[in-house]
Design an enzyme around this catalytic site. Structure first.
Site, PDB file in Angstrom:
ATOM      1  N   ASP A  81       0.828  -1.192   0.000  1.00 21.10           N
ATOM      2  CA  ASP A  81       0.000   0.000   0.000  1.00 21.10           C
ATOM      3  C   ASP A  81       0.874   1.258   0.000  1.00 21.10           C
ATOM      4  O   ASP A  81       1.887   1.327   0.692  1.00 21.10           O
ATOM      5  CB  ASP A  81      -0.892  -0.024   1.247  1.00 21.10           C
ATOM      6  CG  ASP A  81      -1.914   1.083   1.279  1.00 21.10           C
ATOM      7  OD1 ASP A  81      -2.692   1.199   0.314  1.00 21.10           O
ATOM      8  OD2 ASP A  81      -1.940   1.842   2.275  1.00 21.10           O
TER       9      ASP A  81
ATOM     10  N   GLU B  87       9.390   7.091 -16.465  1.00 20.09           N
ATOM     11  CA  GLU B  87      10.733   6.968 -15.899  1.00 20.09           C
ATOM     12  C   GLU B  87      10.677   6.853 -14.379  1.00 20.09           C
ATOM     13  O   GLU B  87      11.381   6.026 -13.778  1.00 20.09           O
ATOM     14  CB  GLU B  87      11.596   8.167 -16.306  1.00 20.09           C
ATOM     15  CG  GLU B  87      11.968   8.205 -17.786  1.00 20.09           C
ATOM     16  CD  GLU B  87      10.794   8.609 -18.670  1.00 20.09           C
ATOM     17  OE1 GLU B  87       9.800   9.189 -18.152  1.00 20.09           O
ATOM     18  OE2 GLU B  87      10.858   8.336 -19.889  1.00 20.09           O
TER      19      GLU B  87
END
Length: 530
Positions: free
Chosen positions: A213, A279
């Site tokens: 999470d 990226e």
């Protein structure tokens, strides 16, 4: 390719995994809330669906303020769901059927009822106990203003003030979510040591991996400086200037997690990573960090050919840059269900069915959120007095939160609770009118959404694993998309236009809805033999 557990039927990189929201899947003890025994009782549904395993949303001990994402004991099962022994039986049952189980892991914060936080409040400013969290003095002459201007994801400021042991107003602590979820300071060694104990506890039981999470939020800047006034904070996909997220130190955390998982061959970590650029996303998937990460572009794409293609291309580019298999999901416990997102009613259902064929035709890992296989909508208006998501209160009742996509699963019968529970009062109320959507009703209907899911997953399982994450697009279509895996056996075509389109050559393998001879109607997808 990431190795899979020895009992698994397929490699991780090619799996279809089913997300179970435990409160809403099946209730075995009549308290109105789903539990682990309910999951165990319904494993047959998973086998008939043909999935390769499950992602189990939080079951660790918790006060339940954020439905398990506020963990008070990370190495125990919450009694609401059962106990560790029941989880072990579920693991044995799944493993015997060739399925895996990944658990939700919540390393960003604890519950305010965690012993660490109680110790921190009691210990006072400057103590080692407070160093595990982000306690800071307030601003202003009397310290009555929060330390910075950071907002909480759930609304309001990301800081709450404590009363010191001497009874005076004291320091503030950081919580990027609810006040009952204080953020941990991962620069403290014992925070990482404790997480390693947690990882090994569950892995030793036989858990196959973790969904992590808020994987992009586990490090904070040392200065905790104010955010720019114009920073975009409306979405979890972060503005690069939003220093609450995606800090360089987060990668050290994932390297620590990876070193533990490497001691358990075949296990895997999936990160919830809400960052913008390919990226930045790819950094989380370096060889010594996460195995996989959720890329949410397809989840949020509207039902338009250009948007769907852009979402697919960005996800595949992230896979290419990172070298990890892509992940696909049309819904989860935090977003509007696809039937509603695509328009509700017959149109929303048709589009959701079509998008299923798109998702399953793509290379990589596909996640199915419980209830999607039934075509459940999330347009049901829950009475305000029954809302449970902390967002409802934190936004001053401006936002109802995520309860709409967490309503329990209807299994059989013609009225609530549709076989989900013996109790008429389920933890969230269930709507009238769902009788045609129950598992039992759809099992009797050969063209139901459940039948489509079962057949589509069965066909996908017959394909050889994808040799790469690349696909080929046909660029000559107007209002439609046509693509195929480089080494795949079928073409997938979806029509998002308002007119029927001629099908290319090839035998029909599966269609999401009725075809018009050799024409593909709007809001429909088809698989064609290559």
């Amino acid at each position: 390719m990431t190795p899979s557990p020895a009992h698994a039927r397929r490699a991780w990189d090619d799996m279809v995994l089913y997300q179970i929201y435990p409160r809403s899947f099946a209730d075995s003890d009549g308290d109105g809330t789903g539990d682990l025994q309910g999951v165990l009782d319904r494993v047959g549904h998973l086998e008939a669906l043909g999935v390769d395993g499950i992602w189990l949303s939080p079951i660790m001990r918790s006060p339940g303020v954020d439905h398990g994402y506020d963990v008070s004991d990370p190495r125990d099962v919450d009694p609401l769901f059962g106990d560790v022994a029941t989880l072990e039986r579920l693991l044995e049952r799944l493993h015997a059927a060739g399925m895996v189980l990944i658990m939700d892991l919540v390393p960003n914060h604890t519950s305010a009822e965690h012993p660490w936080f109680a110790d921190a409040v009691a210990a006072g400013p400057g103590s080692p106990e407070r160093a595990r969290y982000f306690f800071r003095d307030g601003r202003g002459e009397d310290g009555s203003e929060p330390p910075n201007n950071w907002p909480s994801v759930f609304g309001g400021p990301a800081w709450s003030r404590v009363t010191e042991p001497d009874g005076t107003p004291g320091q503030w602590y950081l919580h990027l979510f609810a006040p009952e979820q204080p953020d941990l300071d991962w620069s403290q060694p014992d925070v990482a040591d404790d997480l390693e104990d947690t990882l090994r506890f569950w892995l030793d039981l036989g858990v196959d991996g973790f969904r992590i999470d808020v994987a992009h939020g586990l490090a904070k800047p040392a200065d905790l400086a104010d955010l720019p006034d114009d920073v975009e904070i409306a979405q979890l996909v972060v503005d690069t200037r939003d220093t609450r997220w995606d800090q360089p130190g987060v990668h050290d955390v994932h390297r620590r997690i990876r070193r533990v998982l490497d001691d358990y061959p075949g296990t895997a970590a999936f990160g919830e990573v809400w960052v913008g650029s390919v990226e930045r996303f790819a950094r989380y998937l370096r060889p010594d960090e996460l195995h996989f990460a959720f890329h949410f572009a397809l989840t949020g794409a509207p039902f338009e050919a250009a948007a769907i293609r852009e979402a697919i291309d960005s996800t595949l580019e992230a896979a290419r840059v990172s070298g990890a298999a892509p992940t696909w999901a049309l819904s989860n416990h935090d977003v509007v269900r696809e039937v509603t997102r695509y328009g509700n009613g017959a149109t929303g259902t048709a589009r959701a069915r079509a998008m299923l064929l798109v998702a399953l035709a793509l290379p990589g890992i596909t996640f199915v959120y419980n209830g999607a296989e039934l075509g459940l909508p999330s347009d049901y208006s829950i009475p305000h007095g029954r809302l449970t998501d902390p967002t409802w209160e934190r936004t001053g009742h401006a936002e109802t939160g995520r309860d709409h996509c967490r309503v329990p699963i209807p299994w059989d019968g013609d009225r609530p609770p549709y076989g989900f529970s013996d109790s008429p009062r389920t933890w969230l109320p269930m709507p009238d009118g769902w009788a045609p959507l129950t598992v039992a009703a759809q099992e009797a209907d050969p063209v139901s959404t459940l039948a489509l899911y079962r057949r589509a997953i069965e066909i996908r399982r017959s394909w050889p694993p994808a040799g790469s994450s690349a696909i080929v697009w046909d660029d000559e279509l107007d209002g439609c998309l046509l693509f195929w895996r480089e080494d795949g056996p079928v073409l997938c075509m979806i029509n998002t236009s308002r007119h029927a389109v001629q099908l290319p050559d090839g035998d029909v393998v599966l269609a999401s809805g009725p075809l018009d001879g050799r024409r593909l109607p709007p809001d429909t997808a088809v698989w064609l033999q290559r």
